[in-house]
Design a protein around this motif. Sequence first.
Motif, PDB file in Angstrom:
ATOM      1  N   HIS A 294     -57.789  58.690 -81.187  1.00 21.82           N
ATOM      2  CA  HIS A 294     -56.522  58.612 -80.467  1.00 21.82           C
ATOM      3  C   HIS A 294     -56.821  58.508 -78.977  1.00 21.82           C
ATOM      4  CE1 HIS A 294     -52.554  59.660 -78.931  1.00 21.82           C
ATOM      5  NE2 HIS A 294     -52.073  59.499 -80.158  1.00 21.82           N
ATOM      6  N   THR A 301     -57.567  59.207 -85.717  1.00 23.97           N
ATOM      7  CA  THR A 301     -56.167  59.009 -86.075  1.00 23.97           C
ATOM      8  C   THR A 301     -56.053  57.720 -86.871  1.00 23.97           C
ATOM      9  OG1 THR A 301     -53.913  58.975 -85.197  1.00 23.97           O
ATOM     10  CG2 THR A 301     -55.566  57.733 -83.969  1.00 23.97           C
ATOM     11  N   GLN A 305     -50.974  54.859 -85.498  1.00 21.26           N
ATOM     12  CA  GLN A 305     -50.716  55.868 -84.472  1.00 21.26           C
ATOM     13  C   GLN A 305     -51.365  55.481 -83.147  1.00 21.26           C
ATOM     14  OE1 GLN A 305     -52.192  59.273 -86.689  1.00 21.26           O
ATOM     15  NE2 GLN A 305     -50.113  60.038 -86.999  1.00 21.26           N
ATOM     16  N   ALA A 306     -52.567  54.902 -83.204  1.00 25.38           N
ATOM     17  CA  ALA A 306     -53.240  54.494 -81.970  1.00 25.38           C
ATOM     18  C   ALA A 306     -52.468  53.391 -81.260  1.00 25.38           C
ATOM     19  CB  ALA A 306     -54.669  54.045 -82.278  1.00 25.38           C
ATOM     20  N   ALA A 309     -49.248  54.804 -79.893  1.00 22.52           N
ATOM     21  CA  ALA A 309     -49.466  55.613 -78.688  1.00 22.52           C
ATOM     22  C   ALA A 309     -49.586  54.727 -77.457  1.00 22.52           C
ATOM     23  CB  ALA A 309     -50.716  56.472 -78.850  1.00 22.52           C
TER      24      ALA A 309
END
Length: 392
Positions: A294, A301, A305-306, A309
């Motif tokens: 991450h 992760t 999600q990366a 983000a």
Amino acid sequence: MRSFGMEEELLVDARSGLPRAVAGAVLAAADRHDWQPGRHERGHRMEKELQREKLECATRPVTRTGELQEAIRHWCREAARHAETAGAMVAAIAAAPLPVRPLLNAGRRYAWMGEQFGLTAQEQLTRGCHVHVAVESDEEAVAFLGRIRPWLSVPTAISANSPYWQGENRGYASYRSRVWNGWPCAGPVDVFGSADHCHEQVAAMVGPGVLRDRGMIYFDARPAAVHPTVEIRVTDPCPDSTAPVLPAALTPGLVETAARAWRDGRPPDRVGTSLLRPASWRAGRSGLDGPPPHPRTMRETSPRQAVGALHRHVREARVDHGADDPVREGIASLERHANGASTRRRLLRDEGGPARMVTPCAELTTDGENTSGQAKTPLPGDDTHDRAERTV
């Protein structure tokens, strides 16, 4: 939104799929046929690179991703048109999928690099997609570089597009990123803190004679040697002219978000380079098929999600400029179709070998326009260029 532009280093491929050392002939054809006066001054250019099998195309600065996409299409077609006169095609492939012994271009600088770095220089028949974003000063540029460091592994994973190199599947989504990091001056770096300190460190790197000049500073992101920009150098090019738009659209937002943090007096995240290097490696190894760190926590992760983000990190800056739609659309497309590495592996399976994979990639590079006269392949689901030498 800050203006931005792209440099794509395009492999010049023969119809057989083997790289051809014809960049000089392609540039000569462009000069001879229709290189209009003033075109270079308006920001467009085609130039030679380290090896004769490569050709760099650079767009003019733009402020909208749609303009960038059109510029990419234009220059891919221009390069393909002139390559035809040399019996070649162009394909925006990040690393040569077939075995090749590349030839260095003429010039004292390139000869020095070949002698100094030996096999490392010979291996560098790779192509990166470099995004330039406008800045107002060196101090501003260095402030940005310190604040975007943790996020750069995500664009690498998004753009990963080079699983094959020298005729073999190397087990990496972006093998280009691994080959490129063979240079002693490439990869993530520490927070400099000020422009003076950055210049001091660069001078110290050049001083021992390992590097010829500051143009050989190949940081993941660097103040550009020629233009008033920061240059982000972590992404693979992709044959599909729509695909580079997502990392390119994210990059100005990343820089503008860093600018706001700097103006607000918020310090950069001091995550160590010792953590950024594994994150960069993981992005090149797995792309979007594996668990990346991450960008905030550096803990494992999911790819979703990366990417999410990074989007959340830049979204405010992009929304404020009415420019978030291309990012959301690009992420949605990525979720539907995966990234370039997955497409290349599928092409290899469907087309039957690396040589047969190159023609479909060339078709994608020019949006299906086959200037070589071949049948279209159906796709599944010198010293006059010294300035270019100095900025390889």
